[in-house]
Design an enzyme around this catalytic site. Structure first.
Site, mmCIF file in Angstrom:
data_model
loop_
_atom_site.group_PDB
_atom_site.id
_atom_site.type_symbol
_atom_site.label_atom_id
_atom_site.label_comp_id
_atom_site.label_asym_id
_atom_site.label_seq_id
_atom_site.Cartn_x
_atom_site.Cartn_y
_atom_site.Cartn_z
ATOM 1 N N ASP A 146 0.812 -1.207 0.000
ATOM 2 C CA ASP A 146 0.000 0.000 0.000
ATOM 3 C C ASP A 146 0.854 1.270 0.000
ATOM 4 O OD1 ASP A 146 0.964 -0.497 2.547
ATOM 5 O OD2 ASP A 146 -0.992 -0.686 3.488
ATOM 6 N N ASP A 161 -7.375 -2.902 14.516
ATOM 7 C CA ASP A 161 -8.750 -3.284 14.187
ATOM 8 C C ASP A 161 -8.800 -4.453 13.198
ATOM 9 O OD1 ASP A 161 -7.833 -2.080 11.909
ATOM 10 O OD2 ASP A 161 -9.316 -0.460 11.875
ATOM 11 N N HIS A 194 -7.143 -4.828 10.320
ATOM 12 C CA HIS A 194 -6.965 -4.593 8.889
ATOM 13 C C HIS A 194 -5.618 -5.118 8.398
ATOM 14 C CE1 HIS A 194 -5.130 -0.575 10.128
ATOM 15 N NE2 HIS A 194 -4.255 -0.964 9.204
ATOM 16 N N GLU A 242 -9.534 -1.763 5.510
ATOM 17 C CA GLU A 242 -10.170 -1.403 6.766
ATOM 18 C C GLU A 242 -11.407 -2.264 7.010
ATOM 19 O OE1 GLU A 242 -8.526 0.400 8.619
ATOM 20 O OE2 GLU A 242 -8.141 2.439 7.933
#
Ligand code: GLP
Length: 263
Positions: A72, A141, A143, A148
């Site tokens: 990314d 979380d 990801h 996400e």
């Protein structure tokens, strides 16, 4: 899914580096048959990169015929920006190993045409013959890359808007200033990662314990995108003891036992 539990983050770094080197060496890459490696950024893989640099400098592994694809990149940061993932990768890894510049692929967060950039990235992975080993970290979380919560588990490379929790977590790299953190990124999709022959997710520290609990013990869900790994035929979670603190005792002792003699 394999879950490899090590005492601390240094042991995670060493195991990961040894594993990557073993995979590359075993493959015997050459110019016509390169090894294709997917790579992450973040603080978690830093130790692995340091160990891989040592192995490379000691002649234990070569990256000459390794092709890389990063997961990314932030939208709007120049490659020279110290917090861009371009800068991170060259600073912490590529500048110190024998990789060929032409074999490095990182999404261009400064592109004017996001859709084209993402399409071309998927094509480039295909043209390279697919990814042999995709290494990733995980967010608090759950990801992976910038997929996400509620990202499609079939998603491909695309633009993602970052959640407040990710922006907050990543602000530590931007002088703690939330307003300096980009709000969007280009990221490979969960589908892109799952297409790799093998996926290795690194997780260290108690702040990753919830993500591992949901990823390993709960059902497959787009809420915790790491859980997609449960459907991968060769998925490995490599973690330290702190990251297992939310797993049940049975889960931890099962994996400690079954993995004790494995590489
Ligand atoms: C970012 C990256 C992820 C990374 C995550 C966790 O959101 N896009 O690829 O896994 O941060 O980073 P860290 O390893 O610093 O906890």
């Amino acid at each position: 899914m394999r879950v490899v539990i090590k005492e601390d983050k240094q042991m995670v770094a060493e195991w990961a580096a040894q594993y990557v080197a073993y995979k590359i060496n075993h493959f015997r890459p050459n110019a016509k048959k390169p090894f294709v490696l997917g790579l992450p950024t973040g603080s978690t893989p830093l130790g692995m990169y340091a160990e891989l640099i040592k192995l490379n400098n000691d002649g234990k592994v070569s990256f000459e015929h390794v092709v890389t694809f990063n997961m990314d990149e932030y939208i709007g940061l120049e490659p020279t920006h110290p917090q861009s993932y371009h800068y991170f990768m060259f600073e912490n890894f590529f500048n110190h190993i024998d990789i060929q510049r032409k074999n490095i692929h990182i999404l261009d967060g400064m592109t004017k045409d996001y859709a084209k950039e993402c399409r071309n990235y998927e094509l480039a992975i295909k043209e390279a013959g697919g990814i042999h080993l995709f290494i990733g970290g995980v967010g608090e979380d759950g990801h992976i890359a910038f997929n996400e919560p509620f990202s499609s588990l079939e998603s491909r490379t695309r633009v993602k808007t970052l959640t407040e929790s990710t922006i907050k977590a990543n602000s530590r790299f931007f002088d703690g200033d939330l307003s300096k953190v980009p709000t969007m990124a280009l990221t490979v999709g969960i589908g892109t990662i799952m297409d790799a022959e093998e996926v290795l997710i690194l997780a260290t520290g108690a702040n990753k314990a919830q993500a591992l609990k949901h990823g390993i013990e709960e059902g497959i869900s787009h809420v915790w995108t790491i859980s997609a790994l449960q459907r991968h035929p060769h998925g490995i979670v490599l973690c330290d003891k702190a990251a297992t603190s939310e797993l049940s005792r049975e889960t931890v002792s099962y994996f400690l036992d079954i993995e004790k003699n494995n590489f």
